[in-house]
Design a protein around this motif. Structure first.
Motif, mmCIF file in Angstrom:
data_model
loop_
_atom_site.group_PDB
_atom_site.id
_atom_site.type_symbol
_atom_site.label_atom_id
_atom_site.label_comp_id
_atom_site.label_asym_id
_atom_site.label_seq_id
_atom_site.Cartn_x
_atom_site.Cartn_y
_atom_site.Cartn_z
ATOM 1 N N ASP A 178 0.834 -1.209 0.000
ATOM 2 C CA ASP A 178 0.000 0.000 0.000
ATOM 3 C C ASP A 178 0.863 1.252 0.000
ATOM 4 O O ASP A 178 0.573 2.228 -0.709
ATOM 5 N N LYS A 179 1.939 1.234 0.772
ATOM 6 C CA LYS A 179 2.837 2.397 0.837
ATOM 7 C C LYS A 179 3.561 2.589 -0.488
ATOM 8 O O LYS A 179 3.731 3.722 -0.961
ATOM 9 N N ARG A 207 2.434 1.753 -3.408
ATOM 10 C CA ARG A 207 1.415 2.280 -4.332
ATOM 11 C C ARG A 207 1.215 3.782 -4.092
ATOM 12 O O ARG A 207 1.181 4.576 -5.038
ATOM 13 N N LYS A 208 1.113 4.161 -2.837
ATOM 14 C CA LYS A 208 0.930 5.582 -2.510
ATOM 15 C C LYS A 208 2.126 6.408 -2.984
ATOM 16 O O LYS A 208 1.957 7.505 -3.521
#
Length: 195
Positions: free
Chosen positions: A26-27, A29-30
Motif C-alpha cells: 500500500d505504501k 502504491r501511494k
C-alpha cells in the motif's frame, strides 16, 4: 547546508518480492501515485514483480515518468515491465545498474526489501559518508520495518564506528509527504571521512 528547491527524480530501492504485510505494498502504491502527482520521475530497478512492480504501475497509472534500469541478466520477459516504462535502460552488470540509478537521481528512498535492497541502501549511504555525493537518503519505515536496522546503526555510533552526523543525515519516516519534503530540503554537511 546546501538546499534543493525541488527534486526532479527519485531512485527508489525496494523488493522484487511480494511482502507478507499488505501495508508495505500500500505504501509503495501511494509513493508511486505521489511521485506522479508531483511531477517527480521514478527511477527504479525495472522489474515487474513485487513491490517494484506495484510502485512502477502506480506511478504509470497516474501519468508519471517511470525509468527502469535493468542489468542484462534480468532483461527477460518474466522480469521486465516494458509497458509502464517511459524509458527502460539496460546495462551490462548489477554494478552498472546501481551506478546508473545513482547518477539519474536527485535523492533516494528505500522501501522495505531483502538483501538486494540492503546492498543498494548501504552502498548509496556509504557513498554519502565518503563524499561521493551529497543527495538525501530516506528510509520509508513502514510498520517499523527498519527499526532493527536503525538499532544497528545506533550501535555503530555508540561503538565509535560511525559518526552521529552520518547517522543523523538519514531521513527516517513512514509518511510519504514528510519524506518527499525532506528529500528536497537541506542536505546535511558531513565531516570529512578522509583527511
Amino acid at each position: 547546508m546546501p538546499a534543493m528547491d525541488r527534486i526532479g527524480s527519485v531512485a527508489v530501492f525496494c523488493a522484487s518480492s511480494h511482502p507478507v504485510d499488505g501495508a508495505i505494498s500500500d505504501k509503495a502504491r501511494k509513493l508511486g501515485h505521489e511521485l506522479a502527482a508531483r511531477g517527480i520521475s521514478l527511477v527504479y530497478g525495472g522489474g515487474a514483480r513485487g513491490i517494484m512492480g506495484t510502485l512502477a504501475q502506480a506511478c504509470h497509472e497516474d501519468g508519471g515518468e517511470v525509468v527502469g534500469v535493468l542489468p542484462e541478466i534480468f532483461d527477460i520477459p518474466q522480469v521486465k515491465l516494458r509497458k509502464v516504462h517511459t524509458r527502460l535502460v539496460v546495462v551490462p552488470t548489477m554494478h552498472e545498474r546501481k551506478q546508473t540509478m545513482y547518477s539519474m537521481a536527485d535523492g533516494f528512498i528505500i522501501l522495505p526489501g531483502g538483501i538486494g535492497t540492503m546492498d543498494e541502501f548501504f552502498e548509496v549511504f556509504t557513498w554519502r559518508q565518503i563524499g561521493l555525493h551529497d543527495k538525501n537518503i530516506a528510509l520509508c519505515n513502514v510498520a517499523g520495518f527498519f527499526d532493527p536496522l536503525l538499532s544497528l546503526l545506533d550501535s555503530m555510533v555508540a561503538q565509535g564506528l560511525m559518526t552521529q552526523a552520518v547517522r543523523d543525515s538519514l531521513i527516517v519516516s513512514d509518511d510519504i509527504d514528510v519524506i518527499l519534503a525532506r528529500l528536497a530540503g537541506d542536505r546535511a554537511v558531513l565531516p570529512e571521512k578522509i583527511d
